[in-house]
Design a protein around this motif. Sequence first.
Motif, PDB file in Angstrom:
ATOM      1  N   SER A  46     -36.332  51.742  -3.694  1.00  0.00           N
ATOM      2  CA  SER A  46     -37.176  51.618  -4.920  1.00  0.00           C
ATOM      3  C   SER A  46     -38.677  51.058  -4.520  1.00  0.00           C
ATOM      4  O   SER A  46     -39.613  51.119  -5.026  1.00  0.00           O
ATOM      5  N   ASP A 210     -35.866  42.019 -12.287  1.00  0.00           N
ATOM      6  CA  ASP A 210     -36.866  43.311 -12.666  1.00  0.00           C
ATOM      7  C   ASP A 210     -38.073  43.363 -11.758  1.00  0.00           C
ATOM      8  O   ASP A 210     -39.195  44.234 -11.988  1.00  0.00           O
ATOM      9  N   LYS A 227     -43.868  46.276  -7.839  1.00  0.00           N
ATOM     10  CA  LYS A 227     -43.286  47.058  -9.031  1.00  0.00           C
ATOM     11  C   LYS A 227     -42.486  46.073  -9.796  1.00  0.00           C
ATOM     12  O   LYS A 227     -41.824  45.396  -9.566  1.00  0.00           O
ATOM     13  N   HIS A 228     -42.991  46.275 -11.181  1.00  0.00           N
ATOM     14  CA  HIS A 228     -42.320  45.647 -12.417  1.00  0.00           C
ATOM     15  C   HIS A 228     -41.729  46.504 -13.153  1.00  0.00           C
ATOM     16  O   HIS A 228     -42.277  47.508 -13.839  1.00  0.00           O
ATOM     17  N   GLN A 229     -40.439  46.199 -13.437  1.00  0.00           N
ATOM     18  CA  GLN A 229     -39.605  46.870 -14.621  1.00  0.00           C
ATOM     19  C   GLN A 229     -39.806  46.657 -15.903  1.00  0.00           C
ATOM     20  O   GLN A 229     -39.389  45.506 -16.318  1.00  0.00           O
ATOM     21  N   LYS A 232     -35.681  49.321 -19.526  1.00  0.00           N
ATOM     22  CA  LYS A 232     -34.847  50.428 -18.523  1.00  0.00           C
ATOM     23  C   LYS A 232     -35.440  51.571 -18.491  1.00  0.00           C
ATOM     24  O   LYS A 232     -34.948  52.222 -17.414  1.00  0.00           O
ATOM     25  N   SER A 235     -41.675  51.550 -16.017  1.00  0.00           N
ATOM     26  CA  SER A 235     -42.102  50.624 -14.834  1.00  0.00           C
ATOM     27  C   SER A 235     -43.380  50.870 -14.478  1.00  0.00           C
ATOM     28  O   SER A 235     -44.082  51.885 -15.050  1.00  0.00           O
ATOM     29  N   SER A 237     -46.169  50.235 -11.240  1.00  0.00           N
ATOM     30  CA  SER A 237     -46.361  49.851  -9.703  1.00  0.00           C
ATOM     31  C   SER A 237     -47.800  49.668  -9.455  1.00  0.00           C
ATOM     32  O   SER A 237     -48.832  50.516 -10.017  1.00  0.00           O
TER      33      SER A 237
END
Length: 279
Positions: A46, A210, A227-229, A232, A235, A237
Amino acid sequence: MAEKCQSEQMTGAVKKDHCGSCAHRPPPQAHGTMAVPPAYSDLGKSAKDIFSKGYGFGVVKLDLKTKSQSGVEFATSGSNNTDTGKSGGHLETKYKLKDLGLSFNQKWNTDNTLTTEVTMEDQLALGLKLGLDTSFVPNTGKKSAKLKTNYKREFVNVGCDLDLDMSGPTVHGAAVLGYEGWLLGYQIAFDTAKSKLSKNNFAVGYKAGDFQLHTNVNNTRFEIGAKHQLDKDTSLSTKVNNSCLVGVGYTQTLRPGLIDGKNFNAGGHKVGVGFELEA
């Protein structure tokens, strides 16, 4: 005496319930333990996607995946470059024989290239994976093959591949170390025909909850991405390279059932994109 016996019975019941609840508690994790790190080609998959997925610059792309009841997986992908008008796609099938540790993968693309991959895992030794990749272009008759080996254990993942080229095989080697969320990888390729290195790459990554960070140096090119979630389904990036090119991507997963594939025309689907600019 009866009161004393009843009190002991009650005390015993309380202790039994307490011990029972303790049994449901997960055992403490040893400090520094980590799952097997990924191979270099999948280094923080990911995290690696930070540099390729979610940035649809001048490209319209569609990916579809499904699985039959017999366990055969199907995947198809198509894309169109809005600048050049060039389109491409591929169809892929996967099947696994879990009892024998075997998996079969076949792919065909619009360049009329057929590829087949056969792998065997955890049969000769735990953590050892052997594979054979072949490709064939019917239009030109060109053929190629590659032997692949990989060994993975906790904290380490190493691999060595060999291109079966009669003019001079190319040896590919890679290793990834992992510890407490940190990933350190190195990749090398040596062209025996020219007696020189054709690939010399280095990567570092970190993942916690995350958030994940990934940076790599491919020969003389440097990139860093994060990348930050957000939740759920969402996201965000970002990436930047040594040429000061900056990319920002936003990914939103649609909820299940939003698209009625059986009744698409009358499914009540609505798609919209809006921009508001103020200067």
